[in-house]
Enzyme design. Structure first.
Site, short mmCIF file in Angstrom:
data_model
loop_
_atom_site.label_atom_id
_atom_site.label_comp_id
_atom_site.label_asym_id
_atom_site.label_seq_id
_atom_site.Cartn_x
_atom_site.Cartn_y
_atom_site.Cartn_z
N PHE A 59 21.17 -6.85 81.66
CA PHE A 59 20.86 -5.42 81.55
C PHE A 59 22.12 -4.57 81.72
O PHE A 59 22.22 -3.47 81.16
CB PHE A 59 19.81 -5.05 82.61
CG PHE A 59 19.20 -3.70 82.42
CD1 PHE A 59 18.19 -3.50 81.50
CD2 PHE A 59 19.64 -2.61 83.17
CE1 PHE A 59 17.62 -2.25 81.33
CE2 PHE A 59 19.08 -1.36 83.01
CZ PHE A 59 18.06 -1.17 82.09
N GLU A 60 23.07 -5.07 82.50
CA GLU A 60 24.30 -4.30 82.79
C GLU A 60 25.39 -4.51 81.74
O GLU A 60 26.45 -3.87 81.81
CB GLU A 60 24.85 -4.69 84.17
CG GLU A 60 24.11 -4.08 85.35
CD GLU A 60 22.75 -4.70 85.62
OE1 GLU A 60 22.62 -5.93 85.45
OE2 GLU A 60 21.80 -3.96 85.96
N ALA A 82 22.37 -15.41 79.80
CA ALA A 82 21.08 -15.99 79.42
C ALA A 82 19.96 -15.19 80.05
O ALA A 82 19.97 -14.95 81.26
CB ALA A 82 21.00 -17.45 79.87
N ILE A 84 16.00 -15.59 80.48
CA ILE A 84 15.01 -16.66 80.32
C ILE A 84 13.62 -16.09 80.63
O ILE A 84 13.38 -15.58 81.73
CB ILE A 84 15.36 -17.84 81.25
CG1 ILE A 84 16.76 -18.37 80.88
CG2 ILE A 84 14.31 -18.94 81.15
CD1 ILE A 84 17.33 -19.41 81.83
N HIS A 90 9.92 -9.09 83.23
CA HIS A 90 10.42 -7.99 82.40
C HIS A 90 11.45 -8.49 81.38
O HIS A 90 12.38 -7.80 81.02
CB HIS A 90 10.94 -6.83 83.26
CG HIS A 90 12.03 -7.15 84.21
ND1 HIS A 90 11.94 -8.10 85.19
CD2 HIS A 90 13.28 -6.61 84.35
CE1 HIS A 90 13.08 -8.14 85.89
NE2 HIS A 90 13.89 -7.26 85.39
N PHE A 115 27.00 -10.43 70.35
CA PHE A 115 25.80 -10.73 71.15
C PHE A 115 25.72 -12.25 71.37
O PHE A 115 25.15 -12.98 70.57
CB PHE A 115 24.58 -10.21 70.41
CG PHE A 115 23.29 -10.33 71.17
CD1 PHE A 115 23.15 -9.77 72.42
CD2 PHE A 115 22.21 -10.99 70.63
CE1 PHE A 115 21.95 -9.86 73.13
CE2 PHE A 115 21.00 -11.09 71.31
CZ PHE A 115 20.88 -10.52 72.57
N ARG A 129 21.19 -24.78 74.38
CA ARG A 129 22.03 -23.89 73.56
C ARG A 129 23.40 -23.62 74.20
O ARG A 129 24.21 -22.90 73.63
CB ARG A 129 21.30 -22.56 73.32
CG ARG A 129 20.10 -22.69 72.39
CD ARG A 129 19.17 -21.49 72.54
NE ARG A 129 18.04 -21.50 71.62
CZ ARG A 129 16.99 -22.30 71.69
NH1 ARG A 129 16.93 -23.22 72.67
NH2 ARG A 129 16.00 -22.24 70.82
N1 INI Z 1 19.22 -10.92 84.01
C1 INI Z 1 19.66 -11.88 83.17
O1 INI Z 1 20.79 -11.79 82.68
N2 INI Z 1 18.87 -12.95 82.89
C2 INI Z 1 17.62 -13.08 83.39
O2 INI Z 1 16.94 -14.10 83.07
C3 INI Z 1 17.13 -12.10 84.27
N3 INI Z 1 15.84 -12.24 84.88
O3 INI Z 1 15.24 -13.32 84.78
O4 INI Z 1 15.32 -11.29 85.53
C4 INI Z 1 17.96 -10.98 84.56
N4 INI Z 1 17.54 -9.98 85.39
C5 INI Z 1 18.45 -9.05 85.99
C6 INI Z 1 18.72 -7.83 85.12
O5 INI Z 1 19.56 -8.18 84.02
C7 INI Z 1 19.43 -6.74 85.93
O6 INI Z 1 20.62 -7.26 86.46
C8 INI Z 1 18.58 -6.18 87.06
O7 INI Z 1 17.32 -5.75 86.58
C9 INI Z 1 19.30 -4.99 87.75
O8 INI Z 1 19.48 -3.91 86.83
#
Ligand code: INI
Length: 157
Positions: A59-60, A82, A84, A90, A115, A129
């Site tokens: 997400f970041e 990754a 998953i 979410h 990406f 992968r």
């Molecule tokens: N972030 C990932 O990169 N992969 C994941 O599988 C994942 N899961 O499973 O939740 C994940 N969550 C964290 C998200 O990217 C953020 O860091 C978090 O929500 C804080 O903003």
């Protein structure tokens, strides 16, 4: 008359590349990085010309990638991680916003952002992968080199 084709030329690659790497599921990211760095090296990019920025989760990625893109210091930015499905309720938000954020940067900058984030249903699929034979890190690095070459040719300064 033949058309004038513009294709990526991977001879004589140079310049700096950045990797945005995700700490979440880091054991997968580590494998993707090895393949990406190995591929960049094969095409002439020394490790000293590769910067790697670690972010907490996929997400970041867009925030870090957009700052790196705006810096103008990199030929391309490779994002690796990754998401998953089995591990996050979410999934669609994390994977979707990551992809959408990267698309937004690509629409607003001439620095290609690649990406290389796996989006899988299971950990096993992610491991597959990021393996020795099939590794998305390799593909992502090739895409970065190709887009850098194409942008060099089509962006008129
Ligand atoms: N972030 C990932 O990169 N992969 C994941 O599988 C994942 N899961 O499973 O939740 C994940 N969550 C964290 C998200 O990217 C953020 O860091 C978090 O929500 C804080 O903003």
């Amino acid at each position: 008359m033949p058309i004038n084709e513009i294709r990526a030329d991977l001879t004589g690659c140079q310049g700096r590349y950045a990797i945005v790497a995700v700490k979440f599921n880091q054991f997968i990211t580590d494998r993707l990085i090895i393949a990406a760095v190995d591929t960049l090296s094969t095409y002439g990019i020394p490790e000293t010309d590769i910067d790697c920025v670690w972010v907490p989760g996929a997400f970041e990625i867009p925030l870090a990638a957009s700052v790196l893109a705006e810096s103008g210091e990199y030929q391309a930015i490779i994002t690796l991680g990754a998401v998953i499905r089995g591990e996050t309720p979410h999934f669609d938000y994390v994977a979707g916003e990551c992809a959408a954020g990267i698309t937004r940067i690509n629409n607003n900058s001439y620095t290609p952002v690649i990406f290389g984030v796996l989006t899988t249903d299971t950990t096993e699929q992610a491991i597959e992968r990021a393996g020795g034979n099939t590794n998305k890190g390799y593909e992502a690095a090739i895409a970065a080199l190709e887009m850098a070459s194409i942008m060099d040719q089509i962006v008129k300064s």
